[in-house]
Design an enzyme around this catalytic site. Structure first.
Site, PDB file in Angstrom:
ATOM      1  N   GLY A 110      60.675  57.008  64.244  1.00 17.34           N
ATOM      2  CA  GLY A 110      59.514  56.733  65.040  1.00 17.34           C
ATOM      3  C   GLY A 110      60.064  56.849  66.632  1.00 17.34           C
ATOM      4  O   GLY A 110      59.372  56.328  67.606  1.00 17.34           O
ATOM      5  N   ASP A 169      59.921  61.679  63.617  1.00 15.53           N
ATOM      6  CA  ASP A 169      58.562  61.102  64.116  1.00 15.53           C
ATOM      7  C   ASP A 169      57.524  62.235  63.227  1.00 15.53           C
ATOM      8  O   ASP A 169      57.964  63.173  62.859  1.00 15.53           O
ATOM      9  CB  ASP A 169      58.220  60.848  65.555  1.00 15.53           C
ATOM     10  CG  ASP A 169      57.228  59.794  65.698  1.00 15.53           C
ATOM     11  OD1 ASP A 169      56.433  59.743  65.019  1.00 15.53           O
ATOM     12  OD2 ASP A 169      57.588  58.808  66.720  1.00 15.53           O
ATOM     13  N   ASP A 192      57.261  61.969  57.305  1.00 15.53           N
ATOM     14  CA  ASP A 192      56.772  60.684  57.118  1.00 15.53           C
ATOM     15  C   ASP A 192      57.834  59.376  56.388  1.00 15.53           C
ATOM     16  O   ASP A 192      58.453  59.877  55.569  1.00 15.53           O
ATOM     17  CB  ASP A 192      55.633  60.955  55.812  1.00 15.53           C
ATOM     18  CG  ASP A 192      54.839  59.731  55.591  1.00 15.53           C
ATOM     19  OD1 ASP A 192      55.191  58.551  55.945  1.00 15.53           O
ATOM     20  OD2 ASP A 192      53.924  59.792  54.895  1.00 15.53           O
ATOM     21  N   MET A 193      58.133  58.563  57.403  1.00 20.16           N
ATOM     22  CA  MET A 193      59.195  57.661  57.219  1.00 20.16           C
ATOM     23  C   MET A 193      58.535  56.991  55.975  1.00 20.16           C
ATOM     24  O   MET A 193      59.889  56.214  55.483  1.00 20.16           O
ATOM     25  CB  MET A 193      59.143  56.641  58.334  1.00 20.16           C
ATOM     26  CG  MET A 193      57.934  55.779  58.675  1.00 20.16           C
ATOM     27  SD  MET A 193      58.216  54.940  60.111  1.00 20.16           S
ATOM     28  CE  MET A 193      56.520  53.934  60.136  1.00 20.16           C
ATOM     29  N   MET A 235      65.374  51.841  65.344  1.00 12.50           N
ATOM     30  CA  MET A 235      63.843  51.699  65.176  1.00 12.50           C
ATOM     31  C   MET A 235      63.313  50.759  66.396  1.00 12.50           C
ATOM     32  O   MET A 235      63.708  49.604  66.310  1.00 12.50           O
ATOM     33  CB  MET A 235      63.397  51.332  63.970  1.00 12.50           C
ATOM     34  CG  MET A 235      63.620  52.056  62.708  1.00 12.50           C
ATOM     35  SD  MET A 235      62.797  51.809  61.366  1.00 12.50           S
ATOM     36  CE  MET A 235      63.189  49.998  60.507  1.00 12.50           C
ATOM     37  N   LYS A 236      62.767  51.270  67.251  1.00  8.12           N
ATOM     38  CA  LYS A 236      62.059  50.452  68.346  1.00  8.12           C
ATOM     39  C   LYS A 236      60.807  50.245  68.199  1.00  8.12           C
ATOM     40  O   LYS A 236      59.828  51.235  68.280  1.00  8.12           O
ATOM     41  CB  LYS A 236      62.444  51.033  69.605  1.00  8.12           C
ATOM     42  CG  LYS A 236      61.999  50.130  71.202  1.00  8.12           C
ATOM     43  CD  LYS A 236      62.466  50.672  72.131  1.00  8.12           C
ATOM     44  CE  LYS A 236      62.269  52.170  72.234  1.00  8.12           C
ATOM     45  NZ  LYS A 236      60.896  52.652  72.133  1.00  8.12           N
ATOM     46  N   HIS A 240      56.831  46.238  63.981  1.00  4.87           N
ATOM     47  CA  HIS A 240      55.794  45.657  64.216  1.00  4.87           C
ATOM     48  C   HIS A 240      54.313  46.242  63.828  1.00  4.87           C
ATOM     49  O   HIS A 240      53.190  45.657  63.929  1.00  4.87           O
ATOM     50  CB  HIS A 240      55.726  45.193  65.946  1.00  4.87           C
ATOM     51  CG  HIS A 240      55.514  46.147  66.800  1.00  4.87           C
ATOM     52  ND1 HIS A 240      55.688  45.969  68.185  1.00  4.87           N
ATOM     53  CD2 HIS A 240      55.064  47.466  66.599  1.00  4.87           C
ATOM     54  CE1 HIS A 240      55.096  46.893  68.770  1.00  4.87           C
ATOM     55  NE2 HIS A 240      54.976  48.062  67.761  1.00  4.87           N
ATOM     56  N   GLU A 285      62.734  45.004  68.863  1.00  3.32           N
ATOM     57  CA  GLU A 285      61.406  44.222  68.679  1.00  3.32           C
ATOM     58  C   GLU A 285      61.318  43.018  69.602  1.00  3.32           C
ATOM     59  O   GLU A 285      62.456  42.355  69.891  1.00  3.32           O
ATOM     60  CB  GLU A 285      61.073  43.973  67.133  1.00  3.32           C
ATOM     61  CG  GLU A 285      61.060  45.089  66.212  1.00  3.32           C
ATOM     62  CD  GLU A 285      59.726  45.923  66.268  1.00  3.32           C
ATOM     63  OE1 GLU A 285      58.917  45.523  67.068  1.00  3.32           O
ATOM     64  OE2 GLU A 285      59.614  46.754  65.370  1.00  3.32           O
ATOM     65  N   GLU A 305      53.997  41.002  65.188  1.00  5.40           N
ATOM     66  CA  GLU A 305      55.010  40.614  65.628  1.00  5.40           C
ATOM     67  C   GLU A 305      55.721  39.588  64.905  1.00  5.40           C
ATOM     68  O   GLU A 305      55.098  38.778  64.107  1.00  5.40           O
ATOM     69  CB  GLU A 305      55.210  40.074  67.140  1.00  5.40           C
ATOM     70  CG  GLU A 305      54.551  41.053  68.334  1.00  5.40           C
ATOM     71  CD  GLU A 305      55.374  42.288  68.346  1.00  5.40           C
ATOM     72  OE1 GLU A 305      56.537  42.268  67.983  1.00  5.40           O
ATOM     73  OE2 GLU A 305      54.845  43.382  69.008  1.00  5.40           O
TER      74      GLU A 305
END
Length: 343
Positions: free
Chosen positions: A184, A207, A227-228, A240-241, A245, A273, A305
């Site tokens: 992503g 991504d 597609d993850m 992964m940032k 969430h 996150e 979150e």
């Protein structure tokens, strides 16, 4: 009573700030060594509107009341003049050419603002506000509306650059890696920052295809579309940032299990996150995390979150043995999920 009155017009500030950013008012003020009058500021704009200085004055007067700019009266001509307040450091371009300004514009973009008009119905009838507004999930919509997609990606990209720069000042978990997958990763801004400090790492920016189609070429980075939820490229570690969430527990587990399968035995997932407080307070950090959580409610099914305990439960359920919270950058925490406890 006054607080209630302020709440009634709470939408005014972010919309006025958006206009100021789009007009480049903060950049114009920050570019000068002296305070500027509205007339002087207007002279930098491509306008012949005789009312522009008055409108600019009213915009900046509001922003000064929230300490976004400073306001004083110049004695020689009795005009209000404006200069940057400390927060303008983050609202105007830094040495890397990025700021929070693009995120302000993206968050107030018409496409995302429309979601809020459907939140009441989503509470009463179920569903996702974004889907109610546009008839499809948010990322499907952005694949079709490339203009809004660029606005959104610019906001995320600039913010990512600032966050990761702060993270790299204290977090040492990228040392020793030979390959790193950013799941992503958008247009690659975050991975570029990481590789600027650790140039021997081979970077894979992963991504959706419509996202990476606008990604510039960077040395040492390969852009991969996919597609993850199907599979994730292999690497020593996966970063992964603001990905977890966006998804519910079932979706996060599927993603994390794909990450687990893509890692070597000593591999790890590095997550960036917000961490929700169990009970919120009035601090800025608490407000930021709970605000982000409600924004996600309008955009994604089950996205949220999470508290530290919720993150740990996800990691363990996906098969990861190790879990550790490290530093935080502007309330964004770095969390490691280690495949094996010995890592």
């Amino acid at each position: 009573m006054l607080f209630a009155m302020q709440l009634a017009s709470a939408s005014v500030l972010p919309m006025v700030l958006k206009s100021a950013i789009e007009l480049d008012l903060l950049e114009i003020i920050a570019s000068q060594d002296t305070c500027m009058s509205p007339t002087e500021i207007a002279s930098h704009l491509p306008t012949t509107n005789p009312h522009a200085p008055t409108m600019i004055d009213r915009i900046l007067r509001l922003l000064s009341s929230y300490s976004i700019v400073t306001c004083s009266v110049r004695s020689v001509d009795d005009q209000r003049v404006y200069s940057p307040a400390p927060v303008c450091k983050y609202l105007t371009k830094n040495q890397d050419g990025v700021s929070i300004a693009a995120l302000c514009v993206a968050a107030q973009d018409k496409v995302l603002m429309e979601c809020w008009y459907h939140m009441k119905d989503a509470v009463l009838d179920g569903g996702i506000p974004f889907n109610k507004a546009y008839g499809m999930p948010i990322f499907d919509y952005f694949a079709k509306d490339l203009g809004s997609n660029k606005v959104f990606n610019k906001g995320m990209s600039d913010f990512s650059s600032m966050i990761i720069k702060k993270i790299l000042e204290t977090y040492k978990g990228f040392q020793g890696l030979t390959s790193l997958v950013d799941v992503g990763g958008g247009t690659g801004a975050t991975l570029t920052k990481i590789l600027s400090k650790y140039p021997t790492i081979r970077g894979i920016n992963f991504d959706l295809p419509h996202v990476i189609q606008d990604a510039p070429e960077y040395p040492g980075i390969e852009h991969v579309g996919g597609d993850m939820f199907v599979s994730v490229p292999k690497g020593d570690a996966i970063f992964m940032k603001w990905i977890c969430h966006d998804w519910n527990e079932e979706q996060c587990l599927k993603l994390l299990k794909n990450c687990y399968d893509a890692l070597p035995n000593n591999g790890k997932v590095i997550v960036a996150e917000y961490i929700l407080p169990v009970v919120p307070d009035s601090s800025l950090a608490s407000k930021l995390s709970v605000t982000a959580d409600v924004m996600i409610v309008t955009q994604n099914s089950g996205g949220k979150e999470r508290t530290e305990k919720e993150f740990e439960a996800l990691a363990k359920a996906a098969g990861f043995q190790g879990f550790q919270v490290f530093c935080n950058a502007f309330t964004i925490y770095i969390i490691e999920f280690s495949k094996n406890i010995s890592n």
